[in-house]
Motif scaffolding. Structure first.
Motif, mmCIF file in Angstrom:
data_model
loop_
_atom_site.group_PDB
_atom_site.id
_atom_site.type_symbol
_atom_site.label_atom_id
_atom_site.label_comp_id
_atom_site.label_asym_id
_atom_site.label_seq_id
_atom_site.Cartn_x
_atom_site.Cartn_y
_atom_site.Cartn_z
ATOM 1 N N ASP A 5 0.842 -1.189 0.000
ATOM 2 C CA ASP A 5 0.000 0.000 0.000
ATOM 3 C C ASP A 5 0.876 1.237 0.000
ATOM 4 O O ASP A 5 1.699 1.433 0.891
ATOM 5 N N GLN A 6 0.705 2.043 -1.011
ATOM 6 C CA GLN A 6 1.442 3.294 -1.131
ATOM 7 C C GLN A 6 0.415 4.396 -1.338
ATOM 8 O O GLN A 6 0.271 4.929 -2.424
ATOM 9 N N GLY A 7 -0.363 4.715 -0.322
ATOM 10 C CA GLY A 7 -1.413 5.714 -0.443
ATOM 11 C C GLY A 7 -0.904 7.038 -0.972
ATOM 12 O O GLY A 7 0.187 7.483 -0.635
ATOM 13 N N GLY A 8 -1.696 7.661 -1.843
ATOM 14 C CA GLY A 8 -1.349 8.954 -2.388
ATOM 15 C C GLY A 8 -0.484 8.906 -3.629
ATOM 16 O O GLY A 8 -0.169 9.935 -4.214
ATOM 17 N N GLU A 9 -0.107 7.729 -4.063
ATOM 18 C CA GLU A 9 0.747 7.601 -5.248
ATOM 19 C C GLU A 9 -0.080 7.773 -6.514
ATOM 20 O O GLU A 9 -1.290 7.594 -6.522
ATOM 21 N N THR A 10 0.591 8.114 -7.582
ATOM 22 C CA THR A 10 -0.032 8.288 -8.887
ATOM 23 C C THR A 10 0.671 7.385 -9.894
ATOM 24 O O THR A 10 1.741 6.842 -9.602
ATOM 25 N N PRO A 11 0.107 7.213 -11.094
ATOM 26 C CA PRO A 11 0.787 6.392 -12.097
ATOM 27 C C PRO A 11 2.208 6.874 -12.402
ATOM 28 O O PRO A 11 3.071 6.073 -12.746
ATOM 29 N N GLN A 12 2.463 8.159 -12.260
ATOM 30 C CA GLN A 12 3.806 8.676 -12.502
ATOM 31 C C GLN A 12 4.821 8.156 -11.475
ATOM 32 O O GLN A 12 6.014 8.144 -11.731
ATOM 33 N N ASP A 13 4.340 7.714 -10.319
ATOM 34 C CA ASP A 13 5.217 7.162 -9.286
ATOM 35 C C ASP A 13 5.554 5.693 -9.521
ATOM 36 O O ASP A 13 6.436 5.144 -8.872
ATOM 37 N N LEU A 14 4.845 5.050 -10.447
ATOM 38 C CA LEU A 14 4.987 3.602 -10.623
ATOM 39 C C LEU A 14 6.398 3.143 -10.985
ATOM 40 O O LEU A 14 6.858 2.145 -10.414
ATOM 41 N N PRO A 15 7.125 3.810 -11.881
ATOM 42 C CA PRO A 15 8.479 3.318 -12.180
ATOM 43 C C PRO A 15 9.356 3.200 -10.931
ATOM 44 O O PRO A 15 10.045 2.192 -10.740
ATOM 45 N N ARG A 16 9.293 4.190 -10.059
ATOM 46 C CA ARG A 16 10.075 4.147 -8.824
ATOM 47 C C ARG A 16 9.596 3.022 -7.914
ATOM 48 O O ARG A 16 10.402 2.282 -7.332
ATOM 49 N N ILE A 57 1.357 1.086 -17.420
ATOM 50 C CA ILE A 57 1.231 -0.318 -17.832
ATOM 51 C C ILE A 57 2.436 -0.732 -18.673
ATOM 52 O O ILE A 57 2.989 -1.820 -18.493
ATOM 53 N N GLN A 58 2.877 0.134 -19.572
ATOM 54 C CA GLN A 58 4.068 -0.176 -20.375
ATOM 55 C C GLN A 58 5.302 -0.326 -19.487
ATOM 56 O O GLN A 58 6.145 -1.185 -19.719
ATOM 57 N N THR A 59 5.393 0.500 -18.448
ATOM 58 C CA THR A 59 6.494 0.388 -17.482
ATOM 59 C C THR A 59 6.487 -0.984 -16.824
ATOM 60 O O THR A 59 7.525 -1.638 -16.706
ATOM 61 N N LEU A 60 5.298 -1.435 -16.406
ATOM 62 C CA LEU A 60 5.189 -2.762 -15.785
ATOM 63 C C LEU A 60 5.573 -3.855 -16.777
ATOM 64 O O LEU A 60 6.291 -4.790 -16.427
ATOM 65 N N ARG A 61 5.097 -3.755 -18.000
ATOM 66 C CA ARG A 61 5.401 -4.780 -19.008
ATOM 67 C C ARG A 61 6.896 -4.856 -19.308
ATOM 68 O O ARG A 61 7.440 -5.936 -19.522
ATOM 69 N N THR A 62 7.541 -3.702 -19.332
ATOM 70 C CA THR A 62 8.983 -3.673 -19.601
ATOM 71 C C THR A 62 9.770 -4.251 -18.431
ATOM 72 O O THR A 62 10.688 -5.047 -18.621
ATOM 73 N N ALA A 63 9.405 -3.856 -17.214
ATOM 74 C CA ALA A 63 10.137 -4.297 -16.023
ATOM 75 C C ALA A 63 9.853 -5.751 -15.669
ATOM 76 O O ALA A 63 10.719 -6.443 -15.123
ATOM 77 N N MET A 64 8.637 -6.212 -15.977
ATOM 78 C CA MET A 64 8.218 -7.561 -15.583
ATOM 79 C C MET A 64 7.483 -8.217 -16.751
ATOM 80 O O MET A 64 6.262 -8.382 -16.710
ATOM 81 N N THR A 67 4.919 -11.076 -16.118
ATOM 82 C CA THR A 67 3.898 -10.835 -15.106
ATOM 83 C C THR A 67 2.569 -10.481 -15.769
ATOM 84 O O THR A 67 2.517 -9.683 -16.694
ATOM 85 N N HIS A 68 1.485 -11.109 -15.286
ATOM 86 C CA HIS A 68 0.139 -10.749 -15.732
ATOM 87 C C HIS A 68 -0.256 -9.487 -14.964
ATOM 88 O O HIS A 68 -0.031 -9.386 -13.758
ATOM 89 N N ILE A 69 -0.852 -8.527 -15.663
ATOM 90 C CA ILE A 69 -1.180 -7.244 -15.060
ATOM 91 C C ILE A 69 -2.690 -7.052 -15.065
ATOM 92 O O ILE A 69 -3.337 -7.189 -16.103
ATOM 93 N N ALA A 70 -3.239 -6.735 -13.905
ATOM 94 C CA ALA A 70 -4.657 -6.383 -13.776
ATOM 95 C C ALA A 70 -4.725 -4.978 -13.190
ATOM 96 O O ALA A 70 -4.117 -4.705 -12.158
ATOM 97 N N TRP A 71 -5.436 -4.080 -13.875
ATOM 98 C CA TRP A 71 -5.583 -2.701 -13.414
ATOM 99 C C TRP A 71 -7.008 -2.536 -12.920
ATOM 100 O O TRP A 71 -7.954 -2.721 -13.666
ATOM 101 N N LEU A 72 -7.171 -2.191 -11.653
ATOM 102 C CA LEU A 72 -8.508 -2.064 -11.070
ATOM 103 C C LEU A 72 -9.185 -0.775 -11.518
ATOM 104 O O LEU A 72 -8.536 0.208 -11.851
#
Length: 86
Positions: A5-16, A57-64, A67-72
């Motif tokens: 849980d990383q409350g307050g995060e945005t998609p721009q924070d995902l790479p980090r 999502i592209q960041t996740l696909r590149t890094a992993m 990995t199957h990705i589900a976006w809520l």
């Protein structure tokens, strides 16, 4: 199963966030369930939110790549507030 849980995060924070988790765990998960973007609504228009999510999502696909990705679903804060008050 792990919960991060990383409350307050945005998609721009995902790479980090992904980089931090992979450096800690060393192994990519089989499934990643992501709930990000609610904090962007109301601050950015829908097209900018969508572009940020597509990039994340592209960041996740590149890094992993295996990995199957589900976006809520993203629920706008006003909708959640209304539901909580009824």
């Amino acid at each position: 199963v792990q919960w991060h849980d990383q409350g307050g995060e945005t998609p721009q924070d995902l790479p980090r966030l992904v980089e931090n988790r992979l450096s800690y765990n060393q192994t990519a998960p089989v499934l990643a369930i992501v709930h990000l973007g609610t904090n962007n609504l109301g601050k950015n228009d829908a097209s900018r939110c969508r572009m940020a999510i597509d990039t994340a999502i592209q960041t996740l696909r590149t890094a992993m790549p295996r990995t199957h990705i589900a976006w809520l679903t993203i629920v706008h804060e006003h909708v959640r507030e209304k539901e909580n008050n009824t």
